[in-house]
Design a protein around this motif. Structure first.
Motif, PDB file in Angstrom:
ATOM      1  N   GLY B  14      86.260  79.257 -98.407  1.00  0.00           N
ATOM      2  CA  GLY B  14      86.767  78.413 -97.328  1.00  0.00           C
ATOM      3  C   GLY B  14      85.632  77.899 -96.454  1.00  0.00           C
ATOM      4  N   ILE B  15      84.706  78.785 -96.117  1.00  0.00           N
ATOM      5  CA  ILE B  15      83.551  78.393 -95.296  1.00  0.00           C
ATOM      6  C   ILE B  15      82.755  77.312 -96.036  1.00  0.00           C
ATOM      7  CG2 ILE B  15      81.345  79.189 -94.338  1.00  0.00           C
ATOM      8  CD1 ILE B  15      83.811  80.176 -92.819  1.00  0.00           C
ATOM      9  N   ALA B  16      82.534  77.540 -97.323  1.00  0.00           N
ATOM     10  CA  ALA B  16      81.744  76.578 -98.095  1.00  0.00           C
ATOM     11  C   ALA B  16      82.408  75.199 -98.081  1.00  0.00           C
ATOM     12  CB  ALA B  16      81.575  77.070 -99.528  1.00  0.00           C
ATOM     13  N   ALA B  73      73.637  71.101 -85.915  1.00  0.00           N
ATOM     14  CA  ALA B  73      74.080  71.548 -87.233  1.00  0.00           C
ATOM     15  C   ALA B  73      75.367  72.374 -87.118  1.00  0.00           C
ATOM     16  CB  ALA B  73      72.999  72.381 -87.908  1.00  0.00           C
ATOM     17  N   ARG B  74      76.265  72.198 -88.081  1.00  0.00           N
ATOM     18  CA  ARG B  74      77.466  73.042 -88.131  1.00  0.00           C
ATOM     19  C   ARG B  74      77.013  74.455 -88.506  1.00  0.00           C
ATOM     20  NH1 ARG B  74      82.298  70.518 -91.281  1.00  0.00           N
ATOM     21  NH2 ARG B  74      82.594  69.470 -89.287  1.00  0.00           N
ATOM     22  N   SER B  75      77.293  75.399 -87.636  1.00  0.00           N
ATOM     23  CA  SER B  75      76.688  76.738 -87.778  1.00  0.00           C
ATOM     24  C   SER B  75      77.742  77.824 -87.886  1.00  0.00           C
ATOM     25  CB  SER B  75      75.783  77.024 -86.583  1.00  0.00           C
ATOM     26  OG  SER B  75      74.859  75.971 -86.436  1.00  0.00           O
ATOM     27  N   TYR B  76      77.425  78.794 -88.725  1.00  0.00           N
ATOM     28  CA  TYR B  76      78.382  79.867 -89.013  1.00  0.00           C
ATOM     29  C   TYR B  76      77.658  81.196 -89.133  1.00  0.00           C
ATOM     30  CZ  TYR B  76      81.448  82.905 -91.762  1.00  0.00           C
ATOM     31  OH  TYR B  76      82.177  83.971 -92.193  1.00  0.00           O
ATOM     32  N   LEU B  99      78.793  75.847 -77.413  1.00  0.00           N
ATOM     33  CA  LEU B  99      78.331  75.516 -78.762  1.00  0.00           C
ATOM     34  C   LEU B  99      79.401  75.929 -79.777  1.00  0.00           C
ATOM     35  CD1 LEU B  99      74.646  76.694 -78.291  1.00  0.00           C
ATOM     36  CD2 LEU B  99      75.478  74.338 -78.382  1.00  0.00           C
ATOM     37  N   PRO B 100      79.884  74.981 -80.578  1.00  0.00           N
ATOM     38  CA  PRO B 100      81.054  75.236 -81.421  1.00  0.00           C
ATOM     39  C   PRO B 100      80.743  76.012 -82.703  1.00  0.00           C
ATOM     40  CG  PRO B 100      80.336  72.972 -81.697  1.00  0.00           C
ATOM     41  CD  PRO B 100      79.434  73.574 -80.660  1.00  0.00           C
ATOM     42  N   ILE B 101      80.208  77.187 -82.538  1.00  0.00           N
ATOM     43  CA  ILE B 101      79.885  78.052 -83.682  1.00  0.00           C
ATOM     44  C   ILE B 101      81.182  78.730 -84.149  1.00  0.00           C
ATOM     45  CG2 ILE B 101      78.607  80.146 -84.338  1.00  0.00           C
ATOM     46  CD1 ILE B 101      76.700  79.296 -81.900  1.00  0.00           C
ATOM     47  N   VAL B 102      81.323  78.897 -85.444  1.00  0.00           N
ATOM     48  CA  VAL B 102      82.457  79.673 -85.961  1.00  0.00           C
ATOM     49  C   VAL B 102      81.916  80.988 -86.512  1.00  0.00           C
ATOM     50  CG1 VAL B 102      84.258  79.784 -87.738  1.00  0.00           C
ATOM     51  CG2 VAL B 102      83.955  77.694 -86.403  1.00  0.00           C
ATOM     52  N   ALA B 142      93.560  83.754 -93.477  1.00  0.00           N
ATOM     53  CA  ALA B 142      92.150  83.915 -93.100  1.00  0.00           C
ATOM     54  C   ALA B 142      91.348  82.691 -93.540  1.00  0.00           C
ATOM     55  CB  ALA B 142      91.580  85.188 -93.722  1.00  0.00           C
ATOM     56  N   LEU B 143      91.563  82.277 -94.784  1.00  0.00           N
ATOM     57  CA  LEU B 143      90.856  81.085 -95.276  1.00  0.00           C
ATOM     58  C   LEU B 143      91.260  79.858 -94.457  1.00  0.00           C
ATOM     59  CD1 LEU B 143      90.339  79.944 -98.924  1.00  0.00           C
ATOM     60  CD2 LEU B 143      91.241  78.363 -97.257  1.00  0.00           C
TER      61      LEU B 143
END
Lengths: 330, 417, 189
Positions: B14-16, B73-76, B99-102, B142-143
């Motif tokens: 899902g993250i990918a 950058a989209r960060s996780y 900062l919109p980090i997940v 979760a996904l």
């Protein structure tokens, strides 16, 4: 980033650079149209070595990168005095997160730039000695060992000045701080403690490590420029006197910084991939007393009955440095 | 495509699909399988334009994400338990900076005593840090929640935690529908930051803010979360339309119409609760349940609406506010203040203690008769507790509590639950 | 809903076993759930994994308390661990052992429950060349319980293990399946 005309406040010191030199050899600071990355109007104390060092370093980095620099800053004096919102003295994109993570934040910025293929933009992390040698040490070491494309600059004023002059692991032996008071049978910071971060940085075998001093502008700028020409993890450790914490006269900042170098207490050297490649010979060797006497943090060593034994111990440290880093005049 | 796979793997896929640009992580059980799977996808080139950074601590992990996010950058990242506490300073910082980090939390207990098993102590410890907190009930959710989380976080410029029960979900194999990448691309636009470190337009981020403005900055953080109360259901509805299944939202009610007793809980235990509800309904009991997905922001109004026709509520929570009770109960009680509804707090499943349907049903039947205390501990072994209390009374140097308790329980290798 | 508990020792593939069963059931279009007992045990320590198979969504998240089948990968666990705890009245037990029930001390127990011994380690040695009884035990379980087909089990094994490893494990599963079928046939004949 537009260039701006600035005035020279520092005439009479060496900080402006030698205008007798050929133009190509002059310092960035000697240029009337330098970028002035850390703009005037900040809230640093009079004679602040860190403000001086930061402007020298970042101006040089800007010239070396065609002004394409982003900086991450640790909590500390530099962060507090430079950005009293809504005003900021920074002429570059600049970010502060927390005290101990400047190196990691810089790693993140560098990673984002890499993935976004912004190749020309360079990342600098900066902090004081506390944010570098103590609380930020783990993040810094991680950044080093991964060889992230970050230049970390430590402005070393040898204690936690922002919080009122407490001891750090960069505080020199014998120095009085708020948490190593000049009291008891062994006043000041104990001997045999502390750490040498440039040597620790070298142990990571990163491409470039250097020490520099605000007393030697040419050398400082040259080292920043060299570091900017290299990719991977780089570290520059700049000695920056603090009039407040050291109990020195604001007009003596550069003089004291020079005495630290000339006495051998702060050796100037460069290292590449873990090996020392050059060191700056002392021009006129000074006894450590000359350095110590200008600072009230060492006042307990002098007075009516000078503590000759402790002074000798400090001289020993200087002499060891001179031998170890080959600082004897050549 | 419907697949039978481990929860962690489903989350990683899902993250990918969300095309993260910087992923950084430090290993901690039970989060490891998620980041291992992402690392593999990056290394194999299956996840392109993504930097995977192995850092030296959780504090560094989130700090790298902070820098990367500020640079656009989209960060996780993902963590759990002690790791979340180790990064606590940066957790607050990321929220304060907007900062919109997940970040995935593989929910796990916090020591001492050291314990690797599931409960909600970790994310609960960070409940007031300013992050949105979403709790997943199943691996499918979760996904799905991760996809919604990036959308939500970036829309509001507010970091978001997706809380997934450690082991119970992260290590469970079950069927999960893995969306197509074009579906996710259509749902989740590229990251368009509201603030960015840009040499063409230099700004300073993270300056000192004094008393003259700090209240306002903090209020705006609260305001952001209040607007999330509207945005979360909206995003869930759009998700349902795009992907054809219901995931997310503020909360989900199960057989609550006409229910006299309603159970409220977070996360995967809602599955077991639903089975208990069904069985009790069959036996004629008037019971239902509510699974709260959004714990921060806390949906006060939605909870009130869902509960107000009942006679009582039972809040089942996997976290203990030592010296008070349970953090979920605080929210539910606040939602119901003034209604006179009876409410019970039940602390359950701490440190991985199995929450069985049998125990739950016995508990709910007690609740129906209003025989519960205000604060209850499910399946607490009172004998063991009393033995330790007696030991402490008897001798001053009674020794470490955890070791004493373990010794008095004896070998546990043979126990299933 | 059919619930399975697998007991073994860390390193024997207990968790993988439960996962394989769940994949096999999934391939047959059924719902299934597999999860480990979540220990931090090192190699050799007793470990447990669980699997549920059903025709509807599985929401239950508790450990398998009353199994319909228990698979024992390591017979040395038999009298050390409370293996049969909660076994349902009609519950079946499959033990990896070349010994018989008498030798294992299970004769009395087997009067109330169907218990089978399967020399899974020997089958593994023959087909895989290493003492990894997992696939053989699962093949035996497929025959013994009828809960999953051998074809889907082989397919599941193929998904988890690639190349020669997958081939060998599939062969071991198939051999064990045939072995149990034969015994069952003989018993009913």
């Amino acid at each position: 980033m537009t260039l701006q005309t600035i005035k020279f406040y520092q005439t009479g010191t060496f900080t402006v650079g030698n205008r007798l030199l050929d133009e190509s050899q002059r310092t960035v600071q000697a240029n009337m149209r330098r970028t002035n990355s850390l703009n005037s109007g900040h809230r640093a104390c009079q004679g602040c070595g860190e403000a001086l060092g930061a402007r020298y370093a970042i101006d040089a980095a800007m010239r070396a990168s065609n002004n394409q620099v982003i900086a991450a800053n640790a909590t500390g004096c530099l962060e507090v005095f430079s950005t009293p919102y809504p005003e900021t003295s920074w002429q570059i994109p600049w970010m502060h997160s927390v005290f101990g993570n400047a190196a990691s934040v810089a790693t993140g910025i560098a990673a984002a730039l890499k993935v976004k293929q912004k190749k020309g933009i360079r990342v600098i992390a900066q902090g004081g000695d506390g944010g570098t040698t103590d609380i930020g040490f783990a993040c810094l070491s991680g950044m080093f060992e991964r060889n992230d494309d970050v230049l970390y600059i430590c402005y070393d004023n040898e204690a936690y000045m922002n919080t009122g002059v407490q001891r750090s692991s960069a505080t020199p032996a014998g120095a009085r701080t708020a948490t190593t008071p000049a009291a008891g049978p062994h006043p000041g910071n104990p001997f045999g403690t502390g750490k040498n971060l440039p040597l620790i940085a070298m142990a990571h075998h990163i491409p470039y490590v250097a020490t520099a001093s605000v007393a030697n502008l040419h050398d400082l700028e040259a080292k920043v420029e060299k570091a900017m020409g290299i990719h991977g993890a780089r570290y520059i450790h700049i000695h920056v006197p603090c009039p407040l914490g050291w109990g020195s006269h604001p007009s003596d900042t550069v003089k004291i910084a020079r005495l630290a170098v000339e006495s051998g207490l702060f050796p100037l050297f460069e290292a590449e991939h873990g090996e020392i490649t050059s060191s700056s010979a002392i021009r006129r060797k000074a006894p450590v007393e000359a350095y110590l006497k200008l600072q009230r943090r060492f006042a307990h060593l002098f007075g009516e009955r000078p503590d000759l034994e402790t002074i000798a111990q400090i001289q020993e440290i200087a002499d060891r440095n001179i031998a170890r880093f080959s600082l004897e005049g050549r | 495509m419907l697949q039978q796979l481990e929860g962690s793997k489903a989350i990683a896929l899902g993250i990918a699909l969300c095309r993260p640009e910087v992923v950084c992580a430090y290993p901690i059980t039970p989060q490891t399988h998620i980041v291992e799977a992402i690392a593999e996808m990056v290394k194999k080139g299956e996840l392109e334009q993504c930097e995977f950074i192995n850092v030296e601590s959780e504090f560094a992990a989130l700090s790298v994400a902070i820098g990367a996010s500020a640079a656009g950058a989209r960060s996780y990242t993902a963590t759990a338990s002690q790791g979340l506490l180790y990064m606590a300073e940066a957790v607050y910082n990321a929220a304060g900076l907007g900062l919109p980090i997940v970040m995935t939390i593989g929910n796990r207990a916090i020591g001492a005593p050291i314990n690797i098993w599931n409960d909600h102590s970790d994310s609960m410890a960070m409940r007031d840090a300013g992050w949105i907190q979403l709790y997943a009930e199943t691996n499918q959710e979760a996904l799905d929640l991760h996809i919604q989380a990036f959308r939500l976080a970036e829309a509001l410029s507010c970091p978001t935690m997706v809380c997934v029960d450690g082991f119970i979900l992260t290590h469970a194999y079950e069927q999960v529908e893995i969306p197509e990448s074009r579906q996710v691309d259509a749902f989740l636009p590229p990251f368009d930051p509201v603030q960015v470190l840009d040499c063409a337009d230099p700004i300073s981020i993270g300056a000192m803010v004094g008393p003259e403005a700090f209240m306002e900055v903090k209020y705006l953080q609260h305001h952001k979360q209040q607007s999330a109360l509207e945005l979360i259901p909206q995003i869930a509805a759009e998700f349902s339309e795009a992907f054809g299944r219901n995931s997310g939202g503020l909360l989900k009610s199960y057989r609550t119409d006409d229910a006299q007793t309603i159970v409220v809980a977070l996360g995967s235990v809602n599955g077991t609760i639903k089975d208990a509800v069904d069985e009790m309904r069959e036996a004629g009991h008037s019971i239902g349940s509510i699974s709260i997905t959004s714990f921060r922001p806390f949906p006060l109004q939605a909870v009130r609406t869902a509960l107000e026709k009942a006679k009582r509520f039972v809040v089942l929570e996997k976290s203990l506010s030592v010296g008070l009770g349970g953090p979920l109960s605080d929210g539910v009680r606040k939602a119901m203040s003034g209604t006179g509804l009876k409410g019970y707090t039940v602390i359950a499943g701490l440190g991985g203690r199995a929450i069985t349907k049998r125990s739950l049903m016995a508990l709910f039947m007690q609740a129906e008769k209003d025989e519960l205390e205000l604060l209850n501990f499910l399946d607490l072994d009172h004998d063991v507790v009393n033995r330790q209390l007696a030991r402490e009374k008897e001798t001053r140097r009674s020794g470490p509590v955890a070791e004493n308790v373990l010794r008095s329980i004896g070998t546990v290798a043979s126990r299933i639950a | 809903m059919f619930q399975i508990r697998i007991h073994g020792r860390g390193g024997q593939g207990v968790v993988t076993g439960a996962e394989l069963l769940s994949i096999a059931a999934f391939l047959e279009g059924r719902h299934s759930q597999a999860f480990p007992s979540f220990g931090s045990e090192r190699m050799g320590a007793p470990v447990v994994a669980f699997c549920r198979i059903a025709d509807h969504e599985i929401r239950l998240r508790e450990p398998v308390m009353s199994p319909d089948a228990i698979l024992v990968q390591d017979p040395t666990l038999l009298h050390q661990v409370d293996l049969f705890r909660g076994l349902s009245a009609s519950g079946i037990v499959l033990v990896n052992s070349g010994k018989n029930l008498n030798e294992l001390g299970l004769a009395e127990f087997s009067e109330n429950h169907p218990v089978y011994c399967l020399p899974a380690t020997e089958i593994a040695l023959e087909h895989i060349g290493r003492p990894l009884p997992n696939s053989a035990l699962l093949g035996g379980f497929a025959a013994f319980s009828g809960q999953i087909g051998i074809d889907s089990l082989e397919k599941a094994i193929g998904e988890k293990f690639k190349g020669k490893t997958g081939q060998d494990n599939r062969a071991a599963a198939r051999a064990a399946f045939d072995h149990v079928k034969e015994i069952m046939h003989a018993a009913t004949a």
